[in-house]
Design a protein around this motif. Structure first.
Motif, PDB file in Angstrom:
ATOM      1  N   ILE A 146     -22.818  17.385   5.759  1.00 45.49           N
ATOM      2  CA  ILE A 146     -22.296  17.533   7.117  1.00 45.49           C
ATOM      3  C   ILE A 146     -20.778  17.488   7.031  1.00 45.49           C
ATOM      4  CG2 ILE A 146     -22.161  16.572   9.439  1.00 45.49           C
ATOM      5  CD1 ILE A 146     -24.909  15.397   9.050  1.00 45.49           C
ATOM      6  N   ASP A 147     -20.141  18.601   7.349  1.00 46.70           N
ATOM      7  CA  ASP A 147     -18.681  18.695   7.305  1.00 46.70           C
ATOM      8  C   ASP A 147     -18.122  18.700   8.722  1.00 46.70           C
ATOM      9  OD1 ASP A 147     -18.608  18.865   4.492  1.00 46.70           O
ATOM     10  OD2 ASP A 147     -18.977  21.029   4.570  1.00 46.70           O
ATOM     11  N   ARG A 148     -16.883  18.216   8.845  1.00 46.97           N
ATOM     12  CA  ARG A 148     -16.196  18.171  10.134  1.00 46.97           C
ATOM     13  C   ARG A 148     -15.068  19.203  10.152  1.00 46.97           C
ATOM     14  NH1 ARG A 148     -13.282  13.865  11.418  1.00 46.97           N
ATOM     15  NH2 ARG A 148     -12.975  13.218   9.256  1.00 46.97           N
ATOM     16  N   TYR A 149     -14.927  19.886  11.296  1.00 45.89           N
ATOM     17  CA  TYR A 149     -13.884  20.892  11.456  1.00 45.89           C
ATOM     18  C   TYR A 149     -13.187  20.714  12.799  1.00 45.89           C
ATOM     19  CZ  TYR A 149     -16.189  23.380   7.592  1.00 45.89           C
ATOM     20  OH  TYR A 149     -16.742  23.716   6.381  1.00 45.89           O
ATOM     21  N   HIS A 150     -11.946  21.159  12.845  1.00 46.81           N
ATOM     22  CA  HIS A 150     -11.245  21.240  14.118  1.00 46.81           C
ATOM     23  C   HIS A 150     -11.733  22.505  14.811  1.00 46.81           C
ATOM     24  CE1 HIS A 150      -7.899  21.950  16.956  1.00 46.81           C
ATOM     25  NE2 HIS A 150      -7.737  20.631  16.902  1.00 46.81           N
ATOM     26  N   GLY A 151     -12.337  22.358  15.968  1.00 51.44           N
ATOM     27  CA  GLY A 151     -13.024  23.470  16.601  1.00 51.44           C
ATOM     28  C   GLY A 151     -12.160  24.667  16.919  1.00 51.44           C
ATOM     29  N   GLU A 152     -10.927  24.447  17.369  1.00 47.39           N
ATOM     30  CA  GLU A 152     -10.076  25.559  17.794  1.00 47.39           C
ATOM     31  C   GLU A 152      -9.488  26.335  16.622  1.00 47.39           C
ATOM     32  OE1 GLU A 152      -7.805  25.080  21.747  1.00 47.39           O
ATOM     33  OE2 GLU A 152      -7.704  23.090  20.824  1.00 47.39           O
ATOM     34  N   THR A 153      -9.273  25.662  15.501  1.00 49.55           N
ATOM     35  CA  THR A 153      -8.591  26.311  14.383  1.00 49.55           C
ATOM     36  C   THR A 153      -9.481  26.526  13.162  1.00 49.55           C
ATOM     37  OG1 THR A 153      -7.840  24.212  13.427  1.00 49.55           O
ATOM     38  CG2 THR A 153      -6.447  25.228  15.120  1.00 49.55           C
ATOM     39  N   GLY A 154     -10.569  25.760  13.059  1.00 55.22           N
ATOM     40  CA  GLY A 154     -11.412  25.854  11.876  1.00 55.22           C
ATOM     41  C   GLY A 154     -10.907  25.035  10.710  1.00 55.22           C
ATOM     42  N   GLU A 155      -9.880  24.236  10.933  1.00 55.81           N
ATOM     43  CA  GLU A 155      -9.353  23.382   9.861  1.00 55.81           C
ATOM     44  C   GLU A 155     -10.404  22.336   9.470  1.00 55.81           C
ATOM     45  OE1 GLU A 155      -5.867  19.996   9.150  1.00 55.81           O
ATOM     46  OE2 GLU A 155      -6.045  21.046  11.069  1.00 55.81           O
ATOM     47  N   LYS A 156     -10.671  22.223   8.184  1.00 51.85           N
ATOM     48  CA  LYS A 156     -11.649  21.256   7.714  1.00 51.85           C
ATOM     49  C   LYS A 156     -11.052  19.858   7.747  1.00 51.85           C
ATOM     50  CE  LYS A 156     -15.082  20.434   4.115  1.00 51.85           C
ATOM     51  NZ  LYS A 156     -15.678  20.943   2.842  1.00 51.85           N
ATOM     52  N   LEU A 157     -11.772  18.928   8.349  1.00 50.42           N
ATOM     53  CA  LEU A 157     -11.277  17.570   8.537  1.00 50.42           C
ATOM     54  C   LEU A 157     -11.918  16.564   7.585  1.00 50.42           C
ATOM     55  CD1 LEU A 157     -11.291  17.506  12.442  1.00 50.42           C
ATOM     56  CD2 LEU A 157      -9.375  18.056  10.918  1.00 50.42           C
ATOM     57  N   GLY A 158     -12.959  16.962   6.914  1.00 48.11           N
ATOM     58  CA  GLY A 158     -13.600  16.035   5.987  1.00 48.11           C
ATOM     59  C   GLY A 158     -15.105  16.176   6.002  1.00 48.11           C
ATOM     60  N   GLN A 159     -15.754  15.230   5.362  1.00 50.62           N
ATOM     61  CA  GLN A 159     -17.213  15.250   5.217  1.00 50.62           C
ATOM     62  C   GLN A 159     -17.784  13.899   5.613  1.00 50.62           C
ATOM     63  OE1 GLN A 159     -18.626  16.819   1.435  1.00 50.62           O
ATOM     64  NE2 GLN A 159     -20.350  15.399   1.438  1.00 50.62           N
TER      65      GLN A 159
END
Length: 287
Positions: A146-159
């Motif tokens: 399960i990965d986390r992303y910034h919704g507006e930009t798609g920047e990966k925030l971590g796992q």
């Protein structure tokens, strides 16, 4: 009788007494009946109480919901869908649509207007689950993680940390915590808090309750924190409490109302209604 021959006084008295008694009786009777007539008059003249509003009509069998928003079309261009199987909405109303293969995630505004798109992998990527929280963080179940992303930009925030891969689906609770379906020789439901810290694991969630193996689990959670797990192979919805304890099951294999045929996904609304979509039909039931 001649004027000179008058009745004695006692005869007049004897006649007057019964007449007097009769008059008094009549007055008494009228006095007793008057309240009744008055009451009856009030009842007749009293305005009618407001009519109770009619009960809402029962939903017709196999009825469909009213379409409020319709956007997109088949294709590979922006705003078009090729193999879209996942959808999520954040607190601002932004809509995220994920392609099952290829890892493309498109972002739309609340009116369905295309905003942007980003990718989580390559053509071999399989997106199994998608969810978004109120802050616009998007969670993707892919490759067993399960990965986390910034919704507006798609920047990966971590796992989201977990000791073994195997996640098939993920959803976000009202408190920002995560509920995920995990599969690796058994069907578990894994719960995390809003910070991604492990809260509990419901081991063999569906198979333990049904006695039958489950190889594909989809999850949803309502505003009170109750967990709903759709067993695609068990053709049923399994409800669990906030403490992870099994509560009940509904559904079953079949084509009748309340039964499922090839169920695929599940969602819960703010009224506690559970929606199950399948490759054959979609509907809802109160859980």
């Amino acid at each position: 009788l001649s004027p000179g021959n008058r009745f004695p006084k006692w005869i007049w008295l004897a006649i007057a007494i019964p007449v007097f008694i009769l008059v008094v009786g009549l007055l008494a009777a009228v006095g007793i009946l008057a309240p009744a007539f008055s009451s009856a008059s009030r009842i007749v003249n009293q305005p009618a109480s407001p009519a109770r509003p009619p009960a809402p009509p029962k939903e017709k069998k196999n009825s469909f919901g009213t379409v409020l928003l319709d956007f997109g079309s088949e294709g590979i261009g922006t705003g078009m869908f090729n193999d879209a199987r996942s959808i999520a909405v954040d607190g601002a109303g932004r809509i995220y649509v994920g392609e099952y293969t290829g890892g493309r995630i498109q972002v739309f505004d609340p009116a369905g207007k295309f905003v942007t798109q980003w990718s989580i992998g390559d053509r071999k990527t399989i997106l199994r689950g998608l969810a978004a929280d109120r802050k616009g963080t998007v969670y993707v179940a892919e490759g067993g993680r399960i990965d986390r992303y910034h919704g507006e930009t798609g920047e990966k925030l971590g796992q989201i940390p977990y000791d073994r891969n195997g996640f098939d689906d993920v959803t976000v609770g009202a408190d920002g915590g995560l509920v995920a379906a995990w599969q690796s020789n058994r069907d578990d439901i894994v719960v995390f808090d809003a910070n991604g810290k492990l809260v509990r694991t419901i081991t063999e969630a569906i198979s333990g309750a049904s006695g039958d193996a489950e190889l594909a689990t989809r999850v949803a959670v309502d505003g009170a924190g109750f967990i709903y797990a759709l067993g695609r192979f068990n053709n049923g919805v399994f409800k669990f409490g906030r403490d992870g304890k099994f509560i009940n099951r509904f559904g079953g294999d079949g084509d009748q109302a309340g039964q499922f045929r090839a169920p695929y996904s599940i969602a819960v609304d703010g009224y506690g209604r559970v929606y199950v979509a399948s490759n054959v039909r979609a509907g809802f039931a109160v859980g």
